[in-house]
Motif scaffolding. Structure first.
Motif, mmCIF file in Angstrom:
data_model
loop_
_atom_site.group_PDB
_atom_site.id
_atom_site.type_symbol
_atom_site.label_atom_id
_atom_site.label_comp_id
_atom_site.label_asym_id
_atom_site.label_seq_id
_atom_site.Cartn_x
_atom_site.Cartn_y
_atom_site.Cartn_z
ATOM 1 N N UNK A 131 10.763 3.704 -12.499
ATOM 2 C CA UNK A 131 11.101 2.532 -11.684
ATOM 3 C C UNK A 131 10.745 2.548 -10.316
ATOM 4 N N UNK A 132 11.168 3.487 -9.729
ATOM 5 C CA UNK A 132 10.893 4.034 -8.319
ATOM 6 C C UNK A 132 9.290 3.939 -7.993
ATOM 7 N N UNK A 133 8.746 4.621 -8.969
ATOM 8 C CA UNK A 133 7.418 4.590 -8.738
ATOM 9 C C UNK A 133 6.452 3.558 -8.702
ATOM 10 N N UNK A 134 6.939 2.527 -9.744
ATOM 11 C CA UNK A 134 6.279 1.302 -9.855
ATOM 12 C C UNK A 134 6.758 0.426 -8.647
ATOM 13 N N UNK A 135 8.021 0.612 -8.109
ATOM 14 C CA UNK A 135 8.445 -0.366 -7.061
ATOM 15 C C UNK A 135 7.629 0.382 -5.831
ATOM 16 N N UNK A 136 7.522 1.582 -5.416
ATOM 17 C CA UNK A 136 6.731 1.837 -4.413
ATOM 18 C C UNK A 136 5.242 1.452 -4.513
ATOM 19 N N UNK A 137 4.721 1.403 -5.480
ATOM 20 C CA UNK A 137 3.429 0.619 -5.853
ATOM 21 C C UNK A 137 3.375 -0.591 -5.400
ATOM 22 N N UNK A 138 4.433 -1.445 -5.760
ATOM 23 C CA UNK A 138 4.417 -3.076 -5.477
ATOM 24 C C UNK A 138 4.689 -3.265 -4.093
ATOM 25 N N UNK A 139 5.457 -2.384 -3.285
ATOM 26 C CA UNK A 139 5.794 -2.371 -1.977
ATOM 27 C C UNK A 139 4.664 -2.329 -1.287
ATOM 28 N N UNK A 147 12.136 -7.186 -4.611
ATOM 29 C CA UNK A 147 11.728 -7.879 -5.557
ATOM 30 C C UNK A 147 10.794 -6.851 -6.468
ATOM 31 N N UNK A 148 10.290 -5.804 -5.553
ATOM 32 C CA UNK A 148 9.589 -4.897 -6.215
ATOM 33 C C UNK A 148 10.376 -3.876 -7.092
ATOM 34 N N UNK A 149 11.552 -3.582 -6.647
ATOM 35 C CA UNK A 149 12.259 -2.830 -7.623
ATOM 36 C C UNK A 149 12.560 -3.521 -8.789
ATOM 37 N N UNK A 150 12.992 -4.859 -8.816
ATOM 38 C CA UNK A 150 13.283 -5.766 -10.012
ATOM 39 C C UNK A 150 11.956 -5.585 -11.064
ATOM 40 N N UNK A 180 -0.797 -8.362 -20.185
ATOM 41 C CA UNK A 180 -1.338 -9.474 -19.307
ATOM 42 C C UNK A 180 -0.057 -10.252 -18.413
ATOM 43 N N UNK A 181 1.090 -10.431 -19.027
ATOM 44 C CA UNK A 181 2.106 -11.147 -18.535
ATOM 45 C C UNK A 181 2.517 -9.916 -17.206
ATOM 46 N N UNK A 182 2.624 -8.892 -17.317
ATOM 47 C CA UNK A 182 3.058 -8.434 -16.180
ATOM 48 C C UNK A 182 2.241 -8.349 -15.128
ATOM 49 N N UNK A 183 0.842 -8.213 -15.163
ATOM 50 C CA UNK A 183 -0.199 -8.418 -14.163
ATOM 51 C C UNK A 183 0.170 -9.901 -13.602
ATOM 52 N N UNK A 184 0.205 -10.830 -14.529
ATOM 53 C CA UNK A 184 0.470 -12.299 -13.748
ATOM 54 C C UNK A 184 1.636 -12.354 -12.868
ATOM 55 N N UNK A 185 2.582 -11.876 -13.496
ATOM 56 C CA UNK A 185 3.838 -11.644 -12.781
ATOM 57 C C UNK A 185 3.570 -11.010 -11.517
ATOM 58 N N UNK A 186 3.051 -9.801 -11.213
ATOM 59 C CA UNK A 186 2.823 -9.113 -10.159
ATOM 60 C C UNK A 186 1.927 -9.991 -8.972
ATOM 61 N N UNK A 187 0.882 -10.591 -9.614
ATOM 62 C CA UNK A 187 0.018 -11.436 -8.868
ATOM 63 C C UNK A 187 0.796 -12.710 -8.202
ATOM 64 N N UNK A 188 1.722 -13.197 -8.926
ATOM 65 C CA UNK A 188 2.405 -14.509 -8.461
ATOM 66 C C UNK A 188 3.502 -13.949 -7.346
ATOM 67 N N UNK A 189 3.853 -12.386 -7.538
ATOM 68 C CA UNK A 189 4.939 -12.130 -6.439
ATOM 69 C C UNK A 189 4.209 -11.596 -5.110
ATOM 70 N N UNK A 190 3.054 -11.639 -5.131
ATOM 71 C CA UNK A 190 2.318 -11.398 -3.893
ATOM 72 C C UNK A 190 2.101 -12.424 -2.840
#
Length: 190
Positions: A131-139, A147-150, A180-190
């Motif tokens: 989770x930490x690794x993915x949060x860092x990627x999103x940050x 939001x990245x952690x969530x 597909x849905x995770x990519x869409x969520x990340x795109x929407x969060x940016x």
């Protein structure tokens, strides 16, 4: 003449144990099954794992955690739109290769719970690290830290859940939909 330990034999036992955990869970993985599947002997298990089954299972879980964490850390260096489908593709390929009989050994370790608390604790620590690794990627992609952690938590939980659904349904569809849905969520969060 003294016998020397062969690290290849130990590695084979660890890999066999990991595979059995993926297929049967922690509680369903016995030393007798490991002996049969690895082609080893009961004596070799106790030679390499003097702590018995608990040590063998812990080493197999640690080995899986090390391997999968290295993969997650690599994925976290990529853009999320690339990393998420790659992670899901790995699990899709693994599920299909096992004819939907083998899932994530870390998830299996997490479910060991009260009967096998050390592997369960190790799994919890591994998931937290993922989770930490993915949060860092999103940050790094500009998403605020909370939001990245969530989203990181959602990503790991959704992929692990999709693997379980895929195994139960003998289908890659849940994994593909989640990607597909995770990519869409990340795109929407940016």
């Amino acid at each position: 003449m003294a016998r020397t330990a062969n690290p290849e034999n130990r590695d084979r036992i660890v890999r066999t144990t990991r595979d059995l955990i993926r297929r049967n869970g922690i509680q369903g993985t016995t030393m007798l099954e490991v002996v049969k599947a690895s082609g080893g002997s009961r004596g070799s298990l106790y030679h390499y794992f003097p702590g018995g089954r608990a040590e063998m299972v812990e080493d197999a879980v640690r080995s899986a955690i090390d391997e999968y964490t290295a993969g997650i850390e690599y994925l976290a260096t990529l853009p999320a739109a690339q990393a998420i489908p790659l992670m899901v593709e790995f699990w899709r390929a693994e599920a299909e290769a096992s004819d939907y009989a083998a899932g994530c050994p870390i998830a299996a370790a997490a479910l060991g719970g009260a009967s096998d608390p050390v592997p369960s604790r190790l799994a919890g620590e591994a998931f937290a690290g993922w989770i930490d690794a993915f949060a860092r990627m999103l940050v790094n992609e500009g998403i605020p830290a909370d939001r990245a952690r969530a989203l990181g938590t959602l990503a790991i939980a959704a992929v692990e859940g999709a693997v379980i659904l895929g195994l139960a349904q003998k289908s890659s569809t849940p994994m593909e939909l989640v990607a597909d849905q995770l990519v869409a969520l990340v795109d929407a969060a940016q």
